[in-house]
Design a protein around this motif. Sequence first.
Motif, PDB file in Angstrom:
ATOM      1  N   GLU A  30     -55.986  69.891   2.214  1.00 37.20           N
ATOM      2  CA  GLU A  30     -57.538  70.689   2.948  1.00 37.20           C
ATOM      3  C   GLU A  30     -56.435  72.001   2.792  1.00 37.20           C
ATOM      4  O   GLU A  30     -57.124  73.334   2.521  1.00 37.20           O
ATOM      5  CB  GLU A  30     -57.904  70.596   3.661  1.00 37.20           C
ATOM      6  N   ASP A  51     -69.842  68.616  -7.686  1.00 34.34           N
ATOM      7  CA  ASP A  51     -69.947  68.431  -6.091  1.00 34.34           C
ATOM      8  C   ASP A  51     -70.857  66.671  -7.058  1.00 34.34           C
ATOM      9  O   ASP A  51     -70.649  65.438  -5.966  1.00 34.34           O
ATOM     10  CB  ASP A  51     -71.192  69.445  -5.643  1.00 34.34           C
ATOM     11  N   SER A  92     -69.878  63.345  -5.202  1.00 40.52           N
ATOM     12  CA  SER A  92     -71.507  62.558  -4.140  1.00 40.52           C
ATOM     13  C   SER A  92     -71.068  61.243  -4.662  1.00 40.52           C
ATOM     14  O   SER A  92     -71.327  59.899  -4.195  1.00 40.52           O
ATOM     15  CB  SER A  92     -72.513  62.678  -4.395  1.00 40.52           C
ATOM     16  N   PRO A  96     -61.424  63.701   4.354  1.00 38.61           N
ATOM     17  CA  PRO A  96     -62.153  64.539   3.552  1.00 38.61           C
ATOM     18  C   PRO A  96     -63.564  63.752   2.992  1.00 38.61           C
ATOM     19  O   PRO A  96     -64.702  64.324   3.162  1.00 38.61           O
ATOM     20  CB  PRO A  96     -61.394  65.168   2.933  1.00 38.61           C
ATOM     21  N   HIS A  97     -63.502  62.667   1.697  1.00 40.34           N
ATOM     22  CA  HIS A  97     -64.465  62.947   1.167  1.00 40.34           C
ATOM     23  C   HIS A  97     -65.194  61.587   2.091  1.00 40.34           C
ATOM     24  O   HIS A  97     -66.619  61.607   2.065  1.00 40.34           O
ATOM     25  CB  HIS A  97     -64.512  62.341  -0.279  1.00 40.34           C
ATOM     26  N   ARG A 148     -66.019  61.635   5.449  1.00 40.00           N
ATOM     27  CA  ARG A 148     -66.496  63.000   6.355  1.00 40.00           C
ATOM     28  C   ARG A 148     -67.699  63.139   5.107  1.00 40.00           C
ATOM     29  O   ARG A 148     -68.366  63.842   6.165  1.00 40.00           O
ATOM     30  CB  ARG A 148     -65.781  63.527   6.232  1.00 40.00           C
ATOM     31  N   ARG A 149     -67.590  63.858   4.218  1.00 36.86           N
ATOM     32  CA  ARG A 149     -68.394  64.926   3.585  1.00 36.86           C
ATOM     33  C   ARG A 149     -69.497  63.557   3.292  1.00 36.86           C
ATOM     34  O   ARG A 149     -70.543  64.067   3.193  1.00 36.86           O
ATOM     35  CB  ARG A 149     -67.618  64.241   1.988  1.00 36.86           C
ATOM     36  N   TRP A 150     -69.142  62.195   2.572  1.00 37.54           N
ATOM     37  CA  TRP A 150     -70.660  61.331   1.866  1.00 37.54           C
ATOM     38  C   TRP A 150     -71.311  61.187   3.316  1.00 37.54           C
ATOM     39  O   TRP A 150     -72.552  61.159   3.669  1.00 37.54           O
ATOM     40  CB  TRP A 150     -70.118  60.138   1.250  1.00 37.54           C
ATOM     41  N   GLU A 190     -71.898  63.148   5.950  1.00 38.63           N
ATOM     42  CA  GLU A 190     -72.499  64.300   6.699  1.00 38.63           C
ATOM     43  C   GLU A 190     -73.670  64.095   5.472  1.00 38.63           C
ATOM     44  O   GLU A 190     -74.464  64.327   5.460  1.00 38.63           O
ATOM     45  CB  GLU A 190     -71.653  65.596   5.886  1.00 38.63           C
ATOM     46  N   GLU A 191     -73.293  64.218   3.817  1.00 36.59           N
ATOM     47  CA  GLU A 191     -74.601  63.874   3.141  1.00 36.59           C
ATOM     48  C   GLU A 191     -75.843  62.882   3.645  1.00 36.59           C
ATOM     49  O   GLU A 191     -76.509  62.882   3.489  1.00 36.59           O
ATOM     50  CB  GLU A 191     -74.177  63.490   1.872  1.00 36.59           C
TER      51      GLU A 191
END
Length: 285
Positions: free
Chosen positions: A31, A126, A130, A274-275, A277-279, A281-282
């Motif tokens: 990051e 992106d 996902s 990171p990935h 947390r991304r999912w 949030e999605e």
Amino acid sequence: MAGDTKQRTARLDTDLRGFREVQRLSYECAEAVAAQLRPGVTEREAARMQREWLRERGVRDWFHLPFAWFGDRTAFVNFKIPLQFFPTNRKLEPGMPFILDMAPVYKGYAADIGYSGSLGLNPVQDRLMSDLREHRVLILEQVRERRSLREIYENVERLMTRQGYANRHRAYPFGVIAHKIDRVKERRWSPTLFGFGTQSLKGLAGDALHGHRDGWSPLWSPYKFSDHAPQPGLWAVEPHLGFRGTGAKFEEILVVTDSRDPEESAFWLDDDLPHVRRWAEEKAA
């Protein structure tokens, strides 16, 4: 007997904390370096940035030295020989996807991570990121079912095909989606061979020899030598999707045990990545 079990549990807990620490350190590095990337930076410069960031924090040994891939190299387009994996003078451009990949050894514990991003917006990558969420779920479910590594590999590939993507971990040596990872004897300095730490290579070779004798392999591949149930230990898993010159992957540690409890028989070492947390949030959006 009970005392031996408690000792083994305590030792495992200590080891998992050590592996979790180095994995988090690796993602922090990814990051930090990703935030510094600018147009014109080369893959070699990005790889050097990772090395320097980690060395400043005490890393002296590697499972493998850091890699960086930009543009269509994130999908391993036209990769034919191992030398093509090494960083090049390819320059980063606005909107271009990138992957940072590093495998440091820290305090005797190793990690191997992959971080996907882009310089500005890249809708294709992106979408790939996902859709990787389904692969993380599928892999864990089928390891807990004790399906053979080869069968799980094939099912991951089928999912990629249904999603409309190409399997790019097929381009790795032996087509591996994962490999075992272990503790490494601490040294002040350890030489590398073709970008891999010699201490880690010795450990992997030892696993391969032991596994061959007992009917398993430390490499998780589509080939016959991976046609066995998941072996207890830690596995660095990296499903890698490709679509029209754009690639994306994650890589993180999966813990496999000999427990009969499904949830304890296999689990991802850390869900605060990171990935992941991304999912989350999605899903919440």
